[in-house]
Design a protein around this motif. Structure first.
Motif, PDB file in Angstrom:
ATOM      1  N   ILE A 138       0.535  -1.302  -0.081  1.00  0.00           N
ATOM      2  CA  ILE A 138       0.294  -0.274   0.354  1.00  0.00           C
ATOM      3  C   ILE A 138       0.919   1.451   0.524  1.00  0.00           C
ATOM      4  O   ILE A 138       0.947   2.143  -0.490  1.00  0.00           O
ATOM      5  N   PHE A 139       1.754   1.059   0.911  1.00  0.00           N
ATOM      6  CA  PHE A 139       2.972   2.679   0.683  1.00  0.00           C
ATOM      7  C   PHE A 139       3.776   2.459  -0.300  1.00  0.00           C
ATOM      8  O   PHE A 139       3.843   3.723  -1.394  1.00  0.00           O
ATOM      9  N   ILE A 140       3.791   1.743  -1.188  1.00  0.00           N
ATOM     10  CA  ILE A 140       4.517   1.632  -2.549  1.00  0.00           C
ATOM     11  C   ILE A 140       3.416   1.734  -3.386  1.00  0.00           C
ATOM     12  O   ILE A 140       4.086   2.838  -4.247  1.00  0.00           O
ATOM     13  N   ALA A 141       2.037   1.757  -3.529  1.00  0.00           N
ATOM     14  CA  ALA A 141       1.416   2.099  -4.808  1.00  0.00           C
ATOM     15  C   ALA A 141       1.103   3.883  -3.773  1.00  0.00           C
ATOM     16  O   ALA A 141       0.522   4.524  -5.317  1.00  0.00           O
ATOM     17  N   LEU A 142       1.249   4.317  -3.306  1.00  0.00           N
ATOM     18  CA  LEU A 142       1.126   5.551  -2.712  1.00  0.00           C
ATOM     19  C   LEU A 142       2.045   6.010  -3.503  1.00  0.00           C
ATOM     20  O   LEU A 142       1.838   7.326  -3.722  1.00  0.00           O
ATOM     21  N   THR A 143       3.490   5.902  -3.746  1.00  0.00           N
ATOM     22  CA  THR A 143       4.516   6.919  -4.234  1.00  0.00           C
ATOM     23  C   THR A 143       4.030   6.767  -5.794  1.00  0.00           C
ATOM     24  O   THR A 143       4.099   8.240  -6.140  1.00  0.00           O
ATOM     25  N   THR A 144       2.849   5.706  -6.126  1.00  0.00           N
ATOM     26  CA  THR A 144       2.200   6.765  -7.696  1.00  0.00           C
ATOM     27  C   THR A 144       1.251   7.140  -7.483  1.00  0.00           C
ATOM     28  O   THR A 144       0.344   7.764  -8.453  1.00  0.00           O
ATOM     29  N   THR A 145       0.226   7.704  -7.115  1.00  0.00           N
ATOM     30  CA  THR A 145      -0.765   8.743  -6.545  1.00  0.00           C
ATOM     31  C   THR A 145      -0.790   9.283  -5.550  1.00  0.00           C
ATOM     32  O   THR A 145      -2.151  10.163  -5.954  1.00  0.00           O
ATOM     33  N   ILE A 146       0.279   9.974  -4.743  1.00  0.00           N
ATOM     34  CA  ILE A 146       0.089  10.651  -4.263  1.00  0.00           C
ATOM     35  C   ILE A 146       1.439  11.740  -5.157  1.00  0.00           C
ATOM     36  O   ILE A 146       2.314  11.231  -5.794  1.00  0.00           O
ATOM     37  N   SER A 147       1.353  12.931  -5.772  1.00  0.00           N
ATOM     38  CA  SER A 147       2.401  13.739  -6.034  1.00  0.00           C
ATOM     39  C   SER A 147       3.641  14.773  -5.268  1.00  0.00           C
ATOM     40  O   SER A 147       3.743  15.392  -5.064  1.00  0.00           O
ATOM     41  N   LEU A 148       4.722  13.573  -4.902  1.00  0.00           N
ATOM     42  CA  LEU A 148       5.591  14.460  -4.427  1.00  0.00           C
ATOM     43  C   LEU A 148       7.688  13.620  -4.798  1.00  0.00           C
ATOM     44  O   LEU A 148       7.192  13.171  -5.512  1.00  0.00           O
ATOM     45  N   ASP A 149       8.147  14.900  -4.453  1.00  0.00           N
ATOM     46  CA  ASP A 149       9.707  14.508  -4.695  1.00  0.00           C
ATOM     47  C   ASP A 149      10.063  14.110  -4.237  1.00  0.00           C
ATOM     48  O   ASP A 149      11.055  14.818  -3.133  1.00  0.00           O
ATOM     49  N   VAL A 150      10.139  12.821  -4.276  1.00  0.00           N
ATOM     50  CA  VAL A 150      11.116  12.104  -3.484  1.00  0.00           C
ATOM     51  C   VAL A 150      11.417  10.962  -4.115  1.00  0.00           C
ATOM     52  O   VAL A 150      10.877  10.325  -5.493  1.00  0.00           O
TER      53      VAL A 150
END
Length: 497
Positions: free
Chosen positions: A416-428
């Motif tokens: 779910i945390f991996i998926a989160l990196t694709t669903t929110i726009s963060l320069d990270v």
């Protein structure tokens, strides 16, 4: 004539609710499967989420043993996904053969091979008693003042974390020694001194689960998902660079927290040194098997630490080769007959199925959908990076209260945390973002049920839940604040974020 025994009120038997939890798990599974399918979620994704809900209920309630839950998850995945249409063509069924292939993907993961090899390595330590000798040696050098023994038990947990890739085995090595010192002073197991030393030891084990890549199975779960989804492997030395400074500061905090919250009956454990020397004497001179194990363990540590620096071999490969050497007649330390009776094979099954479930969630986009709905509702889209890490870490800590296994928690949350990196726009750095949450997953400080090593120690009767909470609350707060501090400074400086 009525006897006293007949008239005395009998204590009520504790009601066994395991059957109820199993029924609830199936009921939730069926309800989610039968719900109308959202337009933005494939049927396979919906069914994967239903299996996740089923798994979480069984894991949290421990209604069935973990290996049993793994077998149930495998069966459900094969049937429910097999009877669902494939994502590319809704008119065609996936079929149980294709679904079973998906459900078994975890068994081919290098992360599972590493966990299995780690269990073999921990067994080698136990059969030779090398971990006990190492713990006794360190404690024999620190002195008999309680402050020195607190320091010694933290140091033992740290040193063993390099060589014993099992938190439970590390706790199992040091806790009996510390309780023996308490008994040598003539105090009961549940004395203040007993509580102080045992809680310190297991909290230190949890701290170094974070600091060392091979220190805990849940780290392998996260790395398995990271390698599959991002195509990036995290070297042993890189993990150490990221996490060890956090664990060092936490170890210092643990020392002062334990000295403040539990005041022992004595400041000096008279007879403690004699007891340790006596136990070392019982172990006798170092056996050839121990010497061979030391050579293999040191070579293994060197190869782990220099992965991707001095040689091309990954952590899993060198560990498997080391196990093959330890099993080889004449040059090894044990035989297969010894090993097969000591390895918790169910742990490997649970681990593999956990990775399979997480992979299914990612491949069917169920994890992405859930991430979008849960974290989208929390407004993470509009938050700065540090605030996002703060909120997720808090969420992670609270969720852990319901899980007795960090491995199962990692299986449920990391996708779910991996998926989160694709669903929110963060320069990270996506890998670093997920790794930080994996560090938080290893927080097992609050309750005895938060980690297997805590339960092992709690079973000795040395401390109460209240005693554990007294140390767990400040440790969790300090750990959480250090996560935020490192996210704002150190991890940015070295490129993790």
């Amino acid at each position: 004539m009525t006897t006293t025994e007949e008239t005395a009120p009998q204590p009520k038997e504790k009601r066994n609710l395991k059957g109820l939890w199993i029924v609830l798990a199936f009921a939730v599974l069926i309800v989610i499967v039968l719900l109308p399918n959202p337009a933005d979620l494939p049927v396979t994704g919906q069914r994967a989420l239903a299996i996740l809900a089923f798994a979480v209920i069984l894991w949290v309630t421990e209604a069935v043993p973990y290996p049993v839950s793994a077998a149930m998850i495998l069966g459900l995945a094969a049937v429910l996904l097999g009877l669902a249409p494939i994502m590319e063509n809704p008119d065609e069924m996936l079929g149980t053969k294709g679904a079973l292939k998906m459900a078994l993907t975890g068994f081919s993961s290098p992360a599972v091979a590493l966990v299995a090899a780690a269990l073999f390595l921990a067994t080698a330590m136990q059969t030779t008693n090398l971990h006990k000798r190492l713990a006794l040696y360190i404690l024999s050098k620190v002195g008999v003042k309680t402050g020195a023994i607190i320091f010694g038990s933290i140091l033992v947990s740290l040193v063993l974390a390099f060589f014993v890739p099992s938190a439970t085995a590390r706790a199992g090595a040091v806790v009996p020694i510390l309780l023996g010192m308490v008994a040598a002073f003539g105090l009961p197991t549940n004395s203040r001194l007993g509580a102080l030393l045992v809680i310190t030891a297991v909290q230190s084990v949890s701290i170094w689960n974070v600091g060392i890549k091979t220190g805990a199975a849940q780290n392998m779960v996260a790395l398995g998902f990271i390698e599959k989804e991002f195509g990036v492997s995290v070297a042993w030395s890189s993990w150490f660079l990221y996490a060890a400074p956090w664990s060092i500061l936490m170890s210092i905090a643990l020392y002062f927290i334990m000295k403040m919250i539990i005041k022992p009956e004595t400041k000096v454990v008279e007879g403690g040194k004699e007891l340790i020397q006596s136990q070392l004497g019982k172990l006798g001179k170092m056996k050839p098997t121990e010497l061979r194990l030391i050579i293999v363990a040191l070579a293994l540590l060197f190869l782990w630490a220099t992965e991707e620096k001095l040689h091309p071999f990954d952590t899993t490969t060198v560990t498997i080769v080391a196990i093959a050497i330890l099993l080889t007649p004449k040059i090894g330390v044990y035989d297969w007959k010894t090993v097969q009776n000591m390895i918790p094979w169910g742990t490997i099954l649970v681990f593999a199925v956990g990775i399979s479930l997480g992979t299914i969630l990612l491949d069917t986009t169920g994890a992405q959908w859930l991430s979008d709905k849960v974290f989208g509702a929390m407004g993470l889209d509009n938050m700065p990076l540090l605030a996002t890490i703060a909120l997720l870490s808090l969420f992670n800590i609270l969720i852990h209260l319901g899980f007795a296994s960090a491995t199962s928690l990692s299986s449920a949350l990391i996708p779910i945390f991996i998926a989160l990196t694709t669903t929110i726009s963060l320069d990270v750095n996506e890998v670093g973002f997920v790794l930080i949450q994996q560090f938080v997953i290893s927080f097992g400080f609050l309750l005895p049920v938060s980690a297997p090593q805590n339960m092992l120690a709690y079973g000795t009767g040395a401390f109460t839940v209240k005693d554990f909470l007294k140390s767990g609350v400040p440790l969790t707060i300090v750990g959480y604040l250090l996560i935020l501090l490192f996210s704002a400074t150190y991890w940015k400086w070295i490129g993790l974020l």
